[in-house]
Write a protein that holds these residues in place. Structure first.
Motif, PDB file in Angstrom:
ATOM      1  N   VAL A 175       0.859  -1.183   0.000  1.00  0.00           N
ATOM      2  CA  VAL A 175       0.000   0.000   0.000  1.00  0.00           C
ATOM      3  C   VAL A 175       0.895   1.234   0.000  1.00  0.00           C
ATOM      4  N   ASP A 176       0.799   2.004  -1.042  1.00  0.00           N
ATOM      5  CA  ASP A 176       1.601   3.216  -1.213  1.00  0.00           C
ATOM      6  C   ASP A 176       0.845   4.393  -0.592  1.00  0.00           C
ATOM      7  N   GLU A 177       1.378   4.916   0.505  1.00  0.00           N
ATOM      8  CA  GLU A 177       0.732   6.004   1.242  1.00  0.00           C
ATOM      9  C   GLU A 177       1.516   7.313   1.124  1.00  0.00           C
ATOM     10  N   ALA A 178       2.001   7.606  -0.068  1.00  0.00           N
ATOM     11  CA  ALA A 178       2.812   8.809  -0.268  1.00  0.00           C
ATOM     12  C   ALA A 178       2.088  10.082   0.171  1.00  0.00           C
ATOM     13  N   TYR A 179       0.740  10.086   0.045  1.00  0.00           N
ATOM     14  CA  TYR A 179      -0.032  11.302   0.319  1.00  0.00           C
ATOM     15  C   TYR A 179      -0.880  11.190   1.589  1.00  0.00           C
ATOM     16  N   ILE A 180      -0.562  10.225   2.443  1.00  0.00           N
ATOM     17  CA  ILE A 180      -1.411   9.941   3.601  1.00  0.00           C
ATOM     18  C   ILE A 180      -1.498  11.122   4.564  1.00  0.00           C
ATOM     19  N   ASP A 181      -0.481  11.972   4.624  1.00  0.00           N
ATOM     20  CA  ASP A 181      -0.486  13.094   5.560  1.00  0.00           C
ATOM     21  C   ASP A 181      -1.555  14.131   5.231  1.00  0.00           C
ATOM     22  N   PHE A 182      -2.071  14.103   4.012  1.00  0.00           N
ATOM     23  CA  PHE A 182      -3.110  15.048   3.606  1.00  0.00           C
ATOM     24  C   PHE A 182      -4.511  14.448   3.719  1.00  0.00           C
ATOM     25  N   LEU A 262      -1.881  23.949   3.267  1.00  0.00           N
ATOM     26  CA  LEU A 262      -2.137  23.351   1.952  1.00  0.00           C
ATOM     27  C   LEU A 262      -3.573  22.847   1.831  1.00  0.00           C
ATOM     28  N   LEU A 263      -4.116  22.286   2.898  1.00  0.00           N
ATOM     29  CA  LEU A 263      -5.503  21.817   2.860  1.00  0.00           C
ATOM     30  C   LEU A 263      -6.463  22.989   2.703  1.00  0.00           C
ATOM     31  N   SER A 264      -6.159  24.105   3.363  1.00  0.00           N
ATOM     32  CA  SER A 264      -7.001  25.297   3.216  1.00  0.00           C
ATOM     33  C   SER A 264      -6.931  25.830   1.792  1.00  0.00           C
ATOM     34  N   GLU A 265      -5.714  25.888   1.251  1.00  0.00           N
ATOM     35  CA  GLU A 265      -5.546  26.341  -0.124  1.00  0.00           C
ATOM     36  C   GLU A 265      -6.188  25.373  -1.117  1.00  0.00           C
ATOM     37  N   ASP A 286      -7.917  13.501  -1.380  1.00  0.00           N
ATOM     38  CA  ASP A 286      -7.317  13.440  -0.052  1.00  0.00           C
ATOM     39  C   ASP A 286      -5.817  13.684  -0.141  1.00  0.00           C
ATOM     40  N   ALA A 287      -5.378  14.298  -1.228  1.00  0.00           N
ATOM     41  CA  ALA A 287      -3.947  14.497  -1.468  1.00  0.00           C
ATOM     42  C   ALA A 287      -3.630  15.990  -1.529  1.00  0.00           C
TER      43      ALA A 287
END
Length: 344
Positions: A175-182, A262-265, A286-287
């Motif tokens: 499972v590739d979770e490269a973007y999990i922090d977002f 970044l999530l706000s933007e 979700d990225a």
């Protein structure tokens, strides 16, 4: 799960790894180094780095909650992806199964290693059913790839379906979770103790803002990590990368701030795209990027290039016709993009 010995290629299982000079005195204190044919001048860059990155793994343990023995560090996630083929897949015989569309390196590494990569299309919601993924497997399927949040679609895959794959497949599930922090979805790292066939990939390139240092992470059972370590090149993560990663890990709260901004933007930019006459649809994500269906992706992409603004044209990717993939930048960069599109 099939026994690890049966999953690993026979030559890899019996491989005697290269023993580097730095491995042979592990656990002992030393201050005179005359073993590795190094130049005694130009410290600290004259010395080979720790081949197992012990200090860095210790710092990662505190942030990721995973023991050092369950961590592999590589030259970007791409090294961990390529090693999976070299460890588990016999060229010209074995195969892997991956969702489509997804990260292109799964296919590229398969081609390089002469391994068949079987694609299972995502549905119209960019999600999947575990049964269809499992149906694509046969006795020679060694690996199933899942990327969540997925690239290029941006969405997190259905967690229940992912767990069904992990619990049903007898081979290796990566499972590739490269973007999990977002993402609002939690990492699957906590599933590692109860699922020895699971490998989780993460990276310093995205949320940690460190793409230039090329540091990828794989979390797995200590047995799988041990095999990765004997196949990798002896000094695969250089000293500069290790030093910069250690500096970044000293202040993980700064990364949390970046993610919130970044999530706000992301929300602002996605809403603004919906108001553009050239945008037909914005897909949930979700990225730190989103996929937008445009009236003419190729023409708009070329227009933006002429303006010095680079996005990713995904028009030729399955299910992504007329889509552009937009990475979230700074507020000023995002405003420049919107300004250009409003003048199109």
């Amino acid at each position: 799960m099939i026994s690890l010995e049966k999953l690993v290629r026979k030559n890899i299982w019996s491989l005697a790894p290269y023993s580097s000079a730095r491995d042979e005195y592990s656990g002992k204190e030393a201050h005179v180094f005359l073993d590795a044919n190094e130049n005694p001048y130009n410290e600290p860059y004259n010395r080979y780095p720790d081949p197992l990155q012990r200090e860095l793994k210790s710092a990662l343990r505190k942030v990721k909650g995973v023991p050092e023995e369950n961590i592999f560090l590589g030259n970007g996630s791409d090294e961990a992806i390529d090693l999976a083929y070299r460890v588990f897949c016999n060229p010209g015989r074995d195969n892997v199964v991956a969702l489509d569309p997804s990260y292109g390196m799964y296919q590229v590494c398969a081609d390089i290693n002469d391994v068949e990569c079987r694609s299972v299309m995502l549905d119209d919601n960019f999600d999947f059913q575990a049964d269809k993924l499992l149906e694509a497997c046969d006795a020679n399927t060694k690996i199933i790839w899942m990327c969540s949040p997925n690239n290029p679609t941006g969405n997190s895959l259905n967690r229940d379906e992912m767990m069904k794959v992990i619990e049903s497949f007898e081979g290796i599930v990566i499972v590739d979770e490269a973007y999990i922090d977002f993402s609002q979805q939690k990492s699957l790292r906590q599933e590692l103790p109860s699922h020895p066939n699971l490998i989780i990939l993460q990276t310093m390139s995205k949320a940690w803002g460190s793409a230039a240092i090329r540091l990828g992470m794989a979390f797995a059972s200590k047995e799988i990590i041990a095999i990765y370590n004997k196949v990798k090149y002896p000094y695969n993560v250089n000293q500069l990368t290790q030093q910069q990663a250690l500096e970044m890990l000293k202040d993980p709260y700064e990364v949390d701030k970046w993610v919130k901004i970044l999530l706000s933007e992301r929300s602002r930019l996605m809403q603004s795209f919906l108001e553009l006459p050239t945008c037909e649809q914005v897909y949930k994500t979700d990225a730190n990027f989103f996929l937008a269906k445009m009236t003419d992706a190729v023409a708009i992409y070329n227009y933006l290039v002429d303006k010095g603004i680079i996005v990713r044209n995904r028009h030729k990717v399955q299910l992504c016709q007329n889509c552009l993939r937009i990475t979230i930048g700074t507020r000023s960069e995002n405003n420049e993009l919107l300004s250009a599109l409003r003048q199109y």
